[in-house]
Design a protein around this motif. Structure first.
Motif, mmCIF file in Angstrom:
data_model
loop_
_atom_site.group_PDB
_atom_site.id
_atom_site.type_symbol
_atom_site.label_atom_id
_atom_site.label_comp_id
_atom_site.label_asym_id
_atom_site.label_seq_id
_atom_site.Cartn_x
_atom_site.Cartn_y
_atom_site.Cartn_z
ATOM 1 N N ASP A 454 0.822 -1.210 0.000
ATOM 2 C CA ASP A 454 0.000 0.000 0.000
ATOM 3 C C ASP A 454 0.856 1.260 0.000
ATOM 4 O O ASP A 454 0.509 2.266 -0.646
ATOM 5 C CB ASP A 454 -0.931 0.015 1.218
ATOM 6 C CG ASP A 454 -2.006 -1.058 1.129
ATOM 7 O OD1 ASP A 454 -2.217 -1.573 0.017
ATOM 8 O OD2 ASP A 454 -2.611 -1.386 2.168
ATOM 9 N N GLU A 455 1.992 1.215 0.699
ATOM 10 C CA GLU A 455 2.878 2.379 0.767
ATOM 11 C C GLU A 455 3.473 2.688 -0.602
ATOM 12 O O GLU A 455 3.505 3.860 -1.029
ATOM 13 C CB GLU A 455 3.997 2.125 1.781
ATOM 14 C CG GLU A 455 4.954 3.306 1.962
ATOM 15 C CD GLU A 455 6.054 3.010 2.963
ATOM 16 O OE1 GLU A 455 6.976 3.841 3.063
ATOM 17 O OE2 GLU A 455 5.992 1.942 3.628
ATOM 18 N N ASN A 457 2.292 1.684 -3.552
ATOM 19 C CA ASN A 457 1.196 2.062 -4.449
ATOM 20 C C ASN A 457 0.791 3.520 -4.241
ATOM 21 O O ASN A 457 0.521 4.249 -5.203
ATOM 22 C CB ASN A 457 -0.005 1.146 -4.238
ATOM 23 C CG ASN A 457 0.240 -0.256 -4.763
ATOM 24 O OD1 ASN A 457 1.155 -0.469 -5.554
ATOM 25 N ND2 ASN A 457 -0.575 -1.211 -4.338
ATOM 26 N N ALA A 458 0.740 3.928 -2.988
ATOM 27 C CA ALA A 458 0.368 5.311 -2.675
ATOM 28 C C ALA A 458 1.417 6.289 -3.204
ATOM 29 O O ALA A 458 1.084 7.393 -3.671
ATOM 30 C CB ALA A 458 0.197 5.480 -1.166
ATOM 31 N N ARG A 461 0.807 6.574 -6.944
ATOM 32 C CA ARG A 461 -0.440 7.306 -7.196
ATOM 33 C C ARG A 461 -0.273 8.803 -6.931
ATOM 34 O O ARG A 461 -0.793 9.644 -7.679
ATOM 35 C CB ARG A 461 -1.564 6.742 -6.321
ATOM 36 C CG ARG A 461 -2.941 7.364 -6.605
ATOM 37 C CD ARG A 461 -4.007 6.779 -5.699
ATOM 38 N NE ARG A 461 -4.269 5.368 -6.009
ATOM 39 C CZ ARG A 461 -3.882 4.354 -5.245
ATOM 40 N NH1 ARG A 461 -3.196 4.589 -4.118
ATOM 41 N NH2 ARG A 461 -4.162 3.123 -5.579
ATOM 42 N N SER A 466 -3.382 7.092 -11.091
ATOM 43 C CA SER A 466 -3.838 5.760 -10.684
ATOM 44 C C SER A 466 -3.552 4.701 -11.734
ATOM 45 O O SER A 466 -3.357 3.525 -11.395
ATOM 46 C CB SER A 466 -5.341 5.795 -10.363
ATOM 47 O OG SER A 466 -6.083 6.199 -11.498
#
Length: 498
Positions: A454-455, A457-458, A461, A466
């Motif tokens: 998640d880190e 990916n964030a 983004r 996205s």
């Protein structure tokens, strides 16, 4: 004009000057020319159609290169790291050949009475013994000087050919004859079957520079040779520079104060690494050289002053140039084109096209030049408003997600900004919804905790959008590179497929 003229000019101007140093042995320019002339006599007598080298760098490579040129026969350095089956297939394509180097392997893989085989030592001895046998003039500028097999992935390797005219144009356009003082020495550690190794020989000989050959790269051996011979110039690929600096950081750092020029190319240079190198060698001029086999080596340069300016600048536009490959040589033209062949304006990404006398763009199988003489490199990139060329990977590596073209490099640059990431690669992976999606594989820096999916990916983004967020994320100890520092994306795709 034949490339052998470069060695003849050097031997006439400074016959007793040392031309090559290898494994402790020194060869003058007169001795190298004598060996080349003797090699030409051997080549003509063999009746071969090609002269092949299956060996590491040595004086034999120089004698074979120029001997082939004098005899008017293409020189074909072979990749000794190839698998047996792949090498046997290449031997079949060049027979009848005079082959220098690993004769036992050649005899085992492709036994043929049509080929003439010499070990390195036997070839040098035989060539020197025939040094008085001056050959007839070789091919003129239209003849083939060098044939290099490309690294085939999904098909048989193509045979890229470079004519004397291509190589002569490159050397005369970039090097001044006899411009090197006698103390100058160029350390060459790239393999002889790569265009960078051939270009280093030609340019150094034309400049009358002493050539320090390191047959097999090792960072400690590289540092020791550079210090012992007081190397003034060197060319490395990014992975070599990384290992050299790592060795120095760990305490093995001999005196390299003589090193005035450090050129690199052959793969993407991590920004953190080049910043560190510029700090470690404050008095050394760094040059990023971008080129291809089909273009006779370099077509664009980011020079020493540009490196220092970008390294020191707080202006984002100037500092960004450290990630570029600089501006085109004055002797070539470069354009960025879209899929339909239309020229794109500054800042827009497309395929890099190049044109000039040094550009061959020719294969044994066919010519890749278009009607106007432009060569499509299959490299993707863009040119900024100031004329600096930026690479974004191979055109074939572009990820097409739902009709949107995504450059792997833009994702990799963002992820590499994370302090825990030492290396990263983005590739196209199959997607039922989008056709292709982003697969990302990363290497964790030693001593750092692994960041969560998640880190990362964030991070992507937030910096991009996205559509660039990875659909799959893998972690690895290392990424696969070839010996020239090029990332093997096809091997990475296999990891995702598995």
């Amino acid at each position: 004009m034949n490339i052998a003229l470069f060695l003849e000019m050097a031997a006439e101007a400074a016959p007793d000057r040392i031309g090559v140093v290898c494994d402790g042995r020194r060869w003058t320019y007169a001795e190298l020319l004598g060996g080349a002339r003797g090699a030409a006599a051997l080549i003509r007598e063999s009746g071969c159609t090609h002269v092949a080298l299956l060996d590491e760098s040595s004086e034999a490579a120089a004698m074979a290169l120029f001997g082939a040129a004098l005899a008017g026969v293409p020189y074909v350095p072979l990749n000794y790291r190839l698998a047996d089956a792949d090498l046997a297939a290449l031997l079949d394509r060049i027979t009848p050949a005079l082959i220098v180097g690993d004769v036992d392997r050649v005899a085992r893989l492709y036994p043929s009475e049509a080929n003439t085989l010499y070990s390195r030592a036997d070839f040098v001895t035989a060539a020197l013994a025939r040094s008085a046998d001056a050959p007839a003039e070789g091919e003129d500028g239209e003849g083939i000087a060098i044939q290099l097999f490309t690294s085939g992935t999904t098909a048989a390797p193509k045979a890229a050919i470079l004519r004397h005219a291509n190589l002569v144009s490159y050397i005369l356009g970039t090097v001044e004859f006899a411009s090197a003082p006698e103390e100058d020495a160029a350390l060459v550690s790239v393999p002889p079957y790569h265009i960078a190794g051939i270009a280093a020989l030609l340019s150094s000989i034309y400049a009358l520079r002493r050539i320090l050959l390191l047959p097999a790269f090792d960072p400690k051996a590289w540092l020791d040779l550079a210090a012992a011979e007081k190397a003034s110039n060197a060319f490395v690929v990014p992975t070599m520079l990384s290992r050299i600096i790592d060795t120095m950081d760990k305490g093995h750092a001999p005196d390299l104060s003589s090193l005035r020029s450090f050129a690199y190319g052959g793969g993407k240079m991590p920004l953190e690494l080049i910043h560190h190198a510029l700090d470690l060698f404050p008095e050394t001029g760094f040059t990023n050289a971008y080129g291809l086999t089909e273009t006779s080596s370099t077509i664009a340069l980011l020079g020493p002053d540009e490196h220092r300016a970008a390294h020191a600048s707080n202006d984002p536009a100037v500092s960004a140039r450290l990630a570029s490959v600089g501006r085109p040589l004055p002797t070539v033209e470069i354009e960025i084109r879209d899929e339909d062949g239309h020229v794109l304006p500054a800042g827009e990404q497309g395929e890099i096209y190049v044109r000039g006398e040094q550009v061959s763009g020719e294969y044994r199988e066919r010519s890749a030049l278009n009607a106007e003489g432009w060569f499509p490199t299959r490299d993707a990139g863009w040119i900024d408003e100031e004329g600096y060329l930026f690479l974004s990977g191979r055109a074939d590596d572009v990820i097409v997600r739902g009709g949107e073209n995504i450059s792997p490099g833009e994702i990799e640059d963002v992820v590499l900004a994370h302090p825990a990431i030492a290396d990263a690669a983005a590739v196209a992976i199959p997607s039922l919804e989008w056709g292709e999606a982003v697969g990302l594989i990363v290497v964790i820096r030693e001593g750092h905790e692994r960041p969560g999916d998640d880190e990362l990916n964030a991070l992507v983004r937030a910096r991009l959008r996205s559509s660039r967020v990875p659909e799959k994320l893998l972690f690895a100890d290392t990424l696969p590179y070839n010996e020239m520092g090029k990332l093997l994306r096809r091997e990475i795709k296999k990891l995702f497929a598995a």
